[in-house]
Design a protein around this motif. Structure first.
Motif, PDB file in Angstrom:
ATOM      1  N   ILE A   7       0.830  -1.087   0.118  1.00 39.70           N
ATOM      2  CA  ILE A   7       0.018   0.139   0.124  1.00 39.70           C
ATOM      3  C   ILE A   7       0.779   1.303  -0.229  1.00 39.70           C
ATOM      4  N   SER A   8       0.619   2.100  -1.129  1.00 39.72           N
ATOM      5  CA  SER A   8       1.386   3.400  -1.100  1.00 39.72           C
ATOM      6  C   SER A   8       0.286   4.668  -1.158  1.00 39.72           C
ATOM      7  N   ALA A   9       0.753   5.770  -0.990  1.00 33.05           N
ATOM      8  CA  ALA A   9      -0.273   6.744  -0.911  1.00 33.05           C
ATOM      9  C   ALA A   9       0.375   7.902  -1.718  1.00 33.05           C
ATOM     10  N   VAL A  10      -0.411   8.620  -2.338  1.00 34.81           N
ATOM     11  CA  VAL A  10      -0.204   9.655  -3.424  1.00 34.81           C
ATOM     12  C   VAL A  10      -1.116  10.954  -3.140  1.00 34.81           C
ATOM     13  N   THR A  11      -0.544  12.124  -3.056  1.00 30.41           N
ATOM     14  CA  THR A  11      -1.085  13.371  -2.799  1.00 30.41           C
ATOM     15  C   THR A  11      -0.697  14.426  -3.855  1.00 30.41           C
ATOM     16  N   ALA A  12      -1.475  15.486  -4.023  1.00 25.61           N
ATOM     17  CA  ALA A  12      -1.130  16.556  -5.110  1.00 25.61           C
ATOM     18  C   ALA A  12      -1.002  17.827  -4.291  1.00 25.61           C
ATOM     19  N   ALA A  13       0.084  18.105  -3.539  1.00 28.33           N
ATOM     20  CA  ALA A  13       0.425  19.276  -2.831  1.00 28.33           C
ATOM     21  C   ALA A  13      -0.539  19.559  -1.617  1.00 28.33           C
ATOM     22  N   MET A  14      -1.310  18.401  -1.050  1.00 27.83           N
ATOM     23  CA  MET A  14      -2.142  18.698   0.066  1.00 27.83           C
ATOM     24  C   MET A  14      -2.092  17.389   1.213  1.00 27.83           C
ATOM     25  N   PRO A  15      -0.835  17.330   1.577  1.00 23.22           N
ATOM     26  CA  PRO A  15      -0.581  16.463   2.647  1.00 23.22           C
ATOM     27  C   PRO A  15      -1.500  16.464   4.127  1.00 23.22           C
ATOM     28  N   ASP A  16      -1.555  17.710   4.264  1.00 24.97           N
ATOM     29  CA  ASP A  16      -2.545  17.893   5.555  1.00 24.97           C
ATOM     30  C   ASP A  16      -3.967  17.831   5.171  1.00 24.97           C
ATOM     31  N   GLY A  17      -4.432  18.612   4.066  1.00 22.69           N
ATOM     32  CA  GLY A  17      -5.894  18.537   3.747  1.00 22.69           C
ATOM     33  C   GLY A  17      -6.495  17.200   3.184  1.00 22.69           C
ATOM     34  N   THR A  18      -5.523  16.294   2.939  1.00 24.37           N
ATOM     35  CA  THR A  18      -6.081  14.948   2.483  1.00 24.37           C
ATOM     36  C   THR A  18      -5.795  14.028   3.908  1.00 24.37           C
ATOM     37  N   PRO A  74       7.117   6.926   5.414  1.00 19.44           N
ATOM     38  CA  PRO A  74       7.568   8.090   4.549  1.00 19.44           C
ATOM     39  C   PRO A  74       8.115   7.520   3.322  1.00 19.44           C
ATOM     40  N   SER A  75       8.602   6.164   2.952  1.00 14.89           N
ATOM     41  CA  SER A  75       9.071   5.891   1.748  1.00 14.89           C
ATOM     42  C   SER A  75       7.890   5.540   1.013  1.00 14.89           C
ATOM     43  N   ARG A  76       6.759   5.353   1.519  1.00  9.58           N
ATOM     44  CA  ARG A  76       5.371   4.932   0.406  1.00  9.58           C
ATOM     45  C   ARG A  76       4.682   5.991   0.534  1.00  9.58           C
ATOM     46  N   CYS A  77       4.927   7.302   0.787  1.00 12.72           N
ATOM     47  CA  CYS A  77       4.165   8.444   0.548  1.00 12.72           C
ATOM     48  C   CYS A  77       4.612   9.210  -0.342  1.00 12.72           C
ATOM     49  N   PHE A  78       3.821   9.932  -1.321  1.00  8.94           N
ATOM     50  CA  PHE A  78       4.471  10.888  -2.479  1.00  8.94           C
ATOM     51  C   PHE A  78       3.680  11.969  -2.646  1.00  8.94           C
ATOM     52  N   ASP A  79       4.114  12.987  -2.130  1.00 12.59           N
ATOM     53  CA  ASP A  79       3.452  14.359  -2.632  1.00 12.59           C
ATOM     54  C   ASP A  79       4.219  14.750  -3.880  1.00 12.59           C
ATOM     55  N   VAL A  80       3.572  14.904  -4.970  1.00 15.84           N
ATOM     56  CA  VAL A  80       3.958  15.356  -6.169  1.00 15.84           C
ATOM     57  C   VAL A  80       3.794  16.607  -6.569  1.00 15.84           C
ATOM     58  N   GLY A  81       3.444  17.554  -5.464  1.00 14.63           N
ATOM     59  CA  GLY A  81       3.116  18.948  -6.078  1.00 14.63           C
ATOM     60  C   GLY A  81       1.757  19.086  -6.716  1.00 14.63           C
TER      61      GLY A  81
END
Length: 641
Positions: A344-355, A365-372
């Protein structure tokens, strides 16, 4: 009410033209008063504080030098536009920000001629400004009298692909266009990616020497925190294999960086650009989000979004919470699943707090990606991970998932890749208004072959849906949930997978059945209580799935009741339309079933509290009660009491 600040200069400024007679020293004082007024207003309304405080001096300089509304100033995202609104004839309404029938928290064309282009999503300003520049040069509508086109875009928004598409086109067209890069090294979350790293190092060396002299742009004159970055950037440029900067390669003349809080630098640069620029030019301005207000400067997010607060202490006045927020439940549930499944991994687009993914990032940390700010990339990136054997959760607000819809269709759905879409802020969201409403995702996802679309009726159901998505490997799956607190139901310790395409009965009745999809269930149950007092006992069911539909449940409800009503937090073309299609295909209407579908009205609903917005939409308990009475042929009088 907090005592209003003393603003003798600002009191004289009704519109930007009133600034033309002010000296530069007066403009400095005006900026101080504008900052105080912005803080005071937002303390009473809540809203986006830090972004506006970061551009106070820039706002003053732009309106002092240019001639809005003839010159079109376009604020990217526009959550920084409160000072702009104060200077452009709306100060008397500034304490209605984000309230029902008040000022929008973003620029809005219908609100003022000083808002030439509406915004609330990011990275659109350069495209729009280039459109104005072309309209100006091709004549446009003469009555509009377009002058300069100025886009103000942040470093976070600049990282999105659309901004570079626009710059590439602008460089090719060579139109006179002014882009101001407001570099505060902090969008909603700390910016990520190679572009942000580039901007934090950047310092121009060669072109526009006269402008740099006018700006006093020597390294020694920059504030301390900027000097080291400028020196590092100059070293970097020495080792570049191609001369010039990225912006110059795109066809822009580059000026900067300059101190965005120093009117002694801003005013000469803007005046020179206004007088001499011929083609596209980018002015790189460095600012500090939350500038001039200690509590915002000290906050981790620089006071990005605040509720009402005490001006002296900065303490926010938040209502006590009676239930966990849906976002928190999602975050905790996903972390539980990830603890037992390392795919299981997680992706967000510049909203780590909001999501809510900040929690996931802390644990994995190695499985979470904030792509901007790059929703298109987020979707296809997730698709690639799914194709590579991972179980990605792509967590986006409903309104932002719209930006990646082609990728949802082309890269996910057609390939039947098991990307899990966690859709936050589904339905009407309150003060952010129509631009942030999650109105369309049911329709635009449920029409895709092979897609599973769920909606949580409460926070316990959300936990079960996270578990369901984690175990679904047969194709794409989405689950939507609203903003704010849950319904206060008893929470399971762990989520349990739901059988795909199966709803649940909530209460048995007769005569009329209400089939709810999503978080309107609590209002449906309130309506059922009101109806009981009138001798009507409706059956209530929770559909859980818009796709695949629970055919057995729906056809059973249709067979046993005189009328069937669906309700959902979305626009026409969603869940109710799918139910109607099923009933039509099965010939149920031929048997005389009365069917109604309650959806959002065919209009964009302006900001208000969520409860008020749902009343406007006609989807509160009294509205549901009235719909039942109408379909059952009972006279409706004063049902909204």
């Amino acid at each position: 009410m907090t005592e209003r600040p003393n603003t003798p200069l600002l009191d004289r400024v009704r519109v930007p033209a009133d600034m033309k007679g002010l000296s530069d020293a007066d403009l400095e004082r005006l900026a101080g008063e504008l900052r105080a007024e912005t803080i005071s207003a937002v303390s009473e309304t809540g809203g986006h504080l830090g972004a506006g405080l970061g551009v106070v001096e820039l706002t003053v300089a732009l309106h002092a030098v240019f001639e809005a509304p003839k010159d079109r100033i376009i604020w990217d995202v526009s959550h920084q536009c409160y000072p702009h609104k104060i200077l452009t004839g709306r100060r008397d309404r500034i304490r209605t920000l984000r309230q029902k029938d008040g000022l929008s928290g973003f620029t809005k064309r219908s609100e003022s001629p000083y808002d030439p282009f509406g915004a609330a999503h990011s990275s659109t300003s350069i495209s729009a400004a280039l459109g104005f520049a072309v309209a100006r040069d091709l004549g446009g509508a003469p009555e509009h009298g377009i002058g300069d086109a100025i886009a103000v875009i942040g470093d976070g928004a600049m990282s999105a692909g659309m901004a570079f598409e626009a710059m590439n086109n602008a460089g090719h067209l060579k139109k006179r266009l002014i882009v101001i890069l407001n570099d505060n090294e902090m969008s909603i979350a700390p910016p990520v990616g190679a572009m942000s790293s580039y901007l934090s190092r950047l310092y121009a060396g060669a072109p526009f020497q006269e402008l740099k002299a006018a700006a006093k742009g020597a390294v020694s004159l920059l504030p301390g925190p900027f000097q080291e970055g400028a020196r590092r950037a100059k070293d970097v440029l020495k080792h570049m294999t191609v001369g010039g900067t990225l912006f110059e390669e795109l066809g822009f003349s580059y000026v900067g960086p300059i101190d965005g809080h120093d009117l002694g630098q801003l005013l000469p640069v803007l005046r020179t650009v206004k007088a001499r620029a011929t083609g596209p030019i980018l002015i790189h301005v460095i600012t500090e989000k939350g500038k001039g207000y200690g509590p915002a400067e000290a906050a981790r997010d620089k006071g990005h979004g605040v509720s009402k607060f005490d001006v002296i202490t900065g303490e926010q006045k938040k209502a006590p919470s009676n239930a966990p927020s849906y976002t928190k439940v999602f975050a905790e549930s996903l972390a539980q699943e990830a603890a037992e499944d390392d795919k299981i991994s997680a992706v967000t687009a510049a909203m780590p707090d909001g999501t809510g993914l900040k929690l996931f990032a802390e644990r994995y940390p190695s499985r979470c990606f904030d792509v901007g700010i790059a929703e298109q990339h987020a979707v296809t990136f997730s698709a690639g991970m799914a194709a590579g054997g991972l179980r990605p959760f792509c967590a986006l607000y409903s309104t932002f998932l719209q930006r990646g819809y082609d990728q949802v269709v082309h890269d996910v759905a057609i390939q039947r890749l098991p990307v899990r879409f966690a859709i936050d802020r589904a339905g009407l969201v309150g003060a952010d208004g129509a631009t942030h409403a999650g109105s369309f995702d049911i329709g635009y996802l449920a029409n895709l072959p092979g897609f599973v679309v769920m909606a949580a009726a409460d926070e316990a159901e959300l936990r079960h849906m996270v578990a369901t998505a984690a175990r679904h490997d047969e194709g794409p799956i989405a689950f939507r949930f609203p903003r704010g607190e849950g319904a206060g139901v008893e929470m399971p310790e762990r989520g349990a997978p739901i059988e795909i395409g199966k709803g649940r009965m909530i209460r048995e009745g007769k005569g009329v059945a209400i089939l709810s999809f999503g978080a309107r269930l609590s209002e449906v149950l309130l309506a059922a209580e009101r109806l009981e007092a009138k001798g009507i006992s409706p059956t209530v069911a929770d559909a859980r799935f818009a796709k695949p539909l629970d055919r057995e449940l729906i056809l059973d409800l249709a067979a046993r009741h005189e009328a069937l009503i669906t309700i959902e937090e979305g626009a026409v073309g969603g869940f109710g339309s799918h139910v109607a299609q099923l009933l039509g295909d099965e010939g149920v209407f031929d048997a005389g079933l009365k069917f109604r579908s309650m959806v959002f009205p065919d209009t964009f609903i302006d900001q208000a509290s969520p409860a008020d917005m749902y009343r406007v939409a006609g989807m509160s308990a009294p509205d549901i009660e009235a719909k039942v009475l109408e379909v059952m042929g009972v006279a409706v009088v004063g049902q909204r009491a």
